[in-house]
Design an enzyme around this catalytic site. Structure first.
Site, short mmCIF file in Angstrom:
data_model
loop_
_atom_site.label_atom_id
_atom_site.label_comp_id
_atom_site.label_asym_id
_atom_site.label_seq_id
_atom_site.Cartn_x
_atom_site.Cartn_y
_atom_site.Cartn_z
N HIS A 308 48.49 -27.92 111.17
CA HIS A 308 49.37 -27.37 111.91
C HIS A 308 50.60 -28.19 111.56
O HIS A 308 50.48 -29.33 111.58
CB HIS A 308 49.36 -27.20 113.41
CG HIS A 308 50.26 -26.43 113.83
ND1 HIS A 308 51.65 -26.52 114.18
CD2 HIS A 308 50.20 -24.93 114.39
CE1 HIS A 308 52.16 -25.57 114.65
NE2 HIS A 308 51.35 -24.38 114.71
N ASP A 365 44.70 -19.90 115.41
CA ASP A 365 43.79 -18.67 114.73
C ASP A 365 42.51 -19.08 114.46
O ASP A 365 41.85 -18.26 114.10
CB ASP A 365 44.49 -18.63 113.15
CG ASP A 365 46.07 -18.27 113.21
OD1 ASP A 365 46.31 -17.17 114.31
OD2 ASP A 365 46.96 -18.75 112.76
N1 ACO Z 1 42.47 -27.58 104.92
C1 ACO Z 1 42.17 -28.56 104.12
N2 ACO Z 1 43.24 -29.40 103.96
C2 ACO Z 1 44.48 -29.44 104.49
C3 ACO Z 1 44.48 -28.01 105.58
C4 ACO Z 1 43.59 -27.35 105.48
N3 ACO Z 1 43.27 -26.04 106.53
N4 ACO Z 1 45.78 -28.24 106.24
C5 ACO Z 1 46.50 -29.30 105.39
N5 ACO Z 1 45.52 -29.78 104.50
C6 ACO Z 1 45.78 -31.32 103.90
C7 ACO Z 1 46.81 -30.97 102.77
O1 ACO Z 1 46.18 -30.63 101.56
C8 ACO Z 1 47.29 -32.20 102.50
O2 ACO Z 1 46.45 -33.20 102.10
P1 ACO Z 1 47.01 -34.36 100.94
O3 ACO Z 1 48.00 -35.30 101.99
O4 ACO Z 1 45.87 -34.99 100.58
O5 ACO Z 1 48.12 -33.64 100.19
C9 ACO Z 1 47.55 -32.78 104.30
O6 ACO Z 1 46.49 -32.01 104.76
C10 ACO Z 1 48.98 -32.28 104.91
O7 ACO Z 1 48.95 -30.81 104.63
P2 ACO Z 1 50.26 -30.14 104.44
O8 ACO Z 1 49.98 -29.15 103.65
O9 ACO Z 1 51.46 -31.18 104.32
O10 ACO Z 1 50.70 -29.77 105.96
P3 ACO Z 1 51.97 -28.61 106.35
O11 ACO Z 1 52.42 -29.04 107.53
O12 ACO Z 1 52.80 -28.41 105.22
O13 ACO Z 1 51.08 -27.18 106.52
C11 ACO Z 1 49.62 -25.67 107.43
C12 ACO Z 1 50.62 -26.80 107.33
C13 ACO Z 1 50.49 -24.64 106.61
C14 ACO Z 1 49.23 -24.82 108.79
C15 ACO Z 1 48.39 -26.09 106.43
O14 ACO Z 1 47.85 -26.92 107.55
C16 ACO Z 1 47.52 -25.09 106.42
O15 ACO Z 1 47.82 -24.29 105.19
N6 ACO Z 1 46.51 -24.55 107.13
C17 ACO Z 1 45.70 -23.29 106.92
C18 ACO Z 1 46.40 -22.25 107.21
C19 ACO Z 1 46.51 -21.70 108.82
O16 ACO Z 1 45.58 -22.11 109.71
N7 ACO Z 1 47.58 -21.48 109.36
C20 ACO Z 1 47.98 -21.11 110.63
C21 ACO Z 1 49.27 -22.09 111.07
S1 ACO Z 1 49.26 -22.00 112.69
C22 ACO Z 1 50.25 -20.50 112.95
O17 ACO Z 1 51.00 -20.03 112.11
C23 ACO Z 1 50.01 -19.59 114.00
#
Ligand code: ACO
Length: 431
Positions: A308, A365
């Site tokens: 998140h 979620d």
């Molecule tokens: N699975 C695996 N790795 C992940 C995940 C994940 N779900 N989420 C983040 N990471 C990793 C990224 O690859 C990144 O790794 P790195 O540092 O080696 O490059 C690190 O964790 C940081 O992630 P970001 O993408 O920078 O985090 P951001 O804050 O931009 O994204 C988000 C947040 C979009 C929610 C992301 O975690 C994601 O895509 N999660 C899965 C989708 C999801 O569940 N969305 C619902 C959000 S809650 C809502 O809207 C109600």
């Protein structure tokens, strides 16, 4: 005492006021940055940008805190219901018995759609995505209630309470009708104001000719909790979209229609669908979850429902929904293998350094899809359920913008990285 922060560019210092919220969050007020320095702040994705002052919802992502108007989400989930929480979010205070009665009555009596609107559903293909239908028809709802959707702020604000109850109520009929259109059920449904909000919705959605939907397993209660837990969540992508659109003076219906489109994406509200698709594909492949975890760690897959932008700790809503998922499945008597896979994934991820070091925890979620699936909501409609829940938060944010006489149109800057000026060459000379 007013304090300032200093930004030093080359050898010149520029002072900016520090502003502090009621929960001691501090911000550097950069509204005069460009005028004073010629620089703009670059913050792609807005992770460090306070886009507004807001009195609706407080989140401390490091500590896993979520409060609406000061009330912790855990207390609201335990003692309140969706309609009462919606009142709180929209109006700022918990209602008295009389004001709740009046609000609830207005919401429950406004469910049935104008008969002319039914033809809108017939114009969609049965393959149309329900979020596209929801967004379009919510905007169209404004045209059927044009006196509340004038784009004249003063007038739209005067009618806000009526428009808000109408929207909160009719969004259920829109969702139910788009489902009925897709599965070929008759569209001549009416809302029944003697039923409670969520019960009436499920009845409109699932009743068949001569067979009224009966809630035998506490589905309405579970869905009500789901709605409540989604009611608002600070400046997320869809809420910021609502505020952005509202900032131009657009009416409530148009602004919320835009928010619904923003919610549709898989990184936002579409994630609850993606979680179930992920769990189903893990199940179908015979994996116990460990192969998927490895794929997520190597960047080949994403553990949907994890991570998140704001929570760097457990999302408090995920904790409540995780418990609720177990209860719902027990009550229905379903043994869903997806729940076992989800629990295994959660356990494995919480012990794995990849997820721990990146502070990736289950978000709202992760378990919500399992609950929605158990109560019979088709996967394609999961995000629609999220949207119904989020309506109060979007409306409260619209109202906050509309009421603020000093609010300016939202218009960020950019850093241009394209070509420098070039001379136009006519087509015949370009070869
Ligand atoms: N699975 C695996 N790795 C992940 C995940 C994940 N779900 N989420 C983040 N990471 C990793 C990224 O690859 C990144 O790794 P790195 O540092 O080696 O490059 C690190 O964790 C940081 O992630 P970001 O993408 O920078 O985090 P951001 O804050 O931009 O994204 C988000 C947040 C979009 C929610 C992301 O975690 C994601 O895509 N999660 C899965 C989708 C999801 O569940 N969305 C619902 C959000 S809650 C809502 O809207 C109600």
């Amino acid at each position: 005492m007013e304090s300032n922060g200093i930004i030093r560019i080359d050898d010149e210092n520029f002072e900016f006021p520090i502003i502090e919220g009621t929960e001691q969050e501090k911000a550097l007020d950069l509204r005069t940055l460009r005028a004073k320095t010629g620089f703009v702040a670059f913050d792609e994705g807005y992770g460090n940008t306070g886009s507004c002052e807001s009195a609706i919802t407080f989140i401390n992502g490091e500590k896993g805190i979520l409060r609406h108007r000061g009330y912790p989400i855990e207390q609201l989930a335990e003692h309140s219901n969706f309609v009462e929480t919606a009142y709180l979010i929209i109006n700022g205070e918990l209602p008295t018995a009389a004001s709740l009665n009046a609000f609830e009555g207005n919401v429950l009596r406004s469910g049935t759609l104008n008969a002319n609107m039914i033809s809108l559903f017939k114009g969609f293909n049965t393959s149309a995505h329900p979020m596209a239908m929801l967004s379009s028809i919510v905007n169209a709802l404004g045209t059927y209630n044009a006196q509340y959707a004038t784009n004249v702020r003063k007038i739209d604000l005067e009618h806000f309470d009526t428009a808000a109850t109408l929207l909160m109520s009719k969004v259920r009929s829109i969702a139910a009708l788009s489902y009925r259109m897709k599965v070929g059920l008759p569209l001549d449904i009416e809302s029944d104001s003697s039923k409670f909000y969520t019960e009436d919705f499920l009845t409109m959605m699932f009743s068949k000719p001569e067979i009224e939907y009966e809630d035998t397993c506490g589905a309405a209660k579970a869905l009500d909790l789901f709605f409540l837990l989604h009611a608002d969540h600070e400046q997320n992508c869809s809420t910021s979209t609502v505020r952005m659109v509202a900032s131009s003076g657009a009416n409530l219906f148009a602004s919320i229609s835009a928010g619904i489109s923003a919610l549709w994406g898989p990184s936002h509200g579409g994630a609850n669908m993606a979680v179930i698709e992920m769990l189903e594909s893990i199940h179908a492949s015979g994996d116990d979850g460990s192969r998927f975890i490895e794929a997520a760690k190597s960047g080949k897959a994403k553990l949907m429902g994890f991570g998140h932008r704001v929570y760097k700790n457990y999302d408090p809503r995920a904790k409540i929904l995780g418990k609720s998922a177990i209860k719902v499945l027990e009550k229905i008597g379903v043994n869903d293998p997806l729940l076992d896979i989800a629990s295994r994934l959660e356990k494995a991820a919480l012990e794995d350094d990849y997820f721990v070091s990146r502070k990736l925890y289950p978000n709202v979620d992760f378990y919500s899809g399992i609950i929605l699936k158990a109560i019979g909501i088709p996967v394609e409609f999961f995000t629609v359920m999220f949207a119904i829940g989020r309506i109060p938060g979007w409306m409260a944010n619209w109202k906050e913008i509309a009421k603020n006489s000093k609010s300016r149109i939202h218009r960020p800057r950019q850093i241009y990285t394209g070509s420098n000026e070039r001379n136009f060459v006519k087509l015949e000379k370009r070869g």
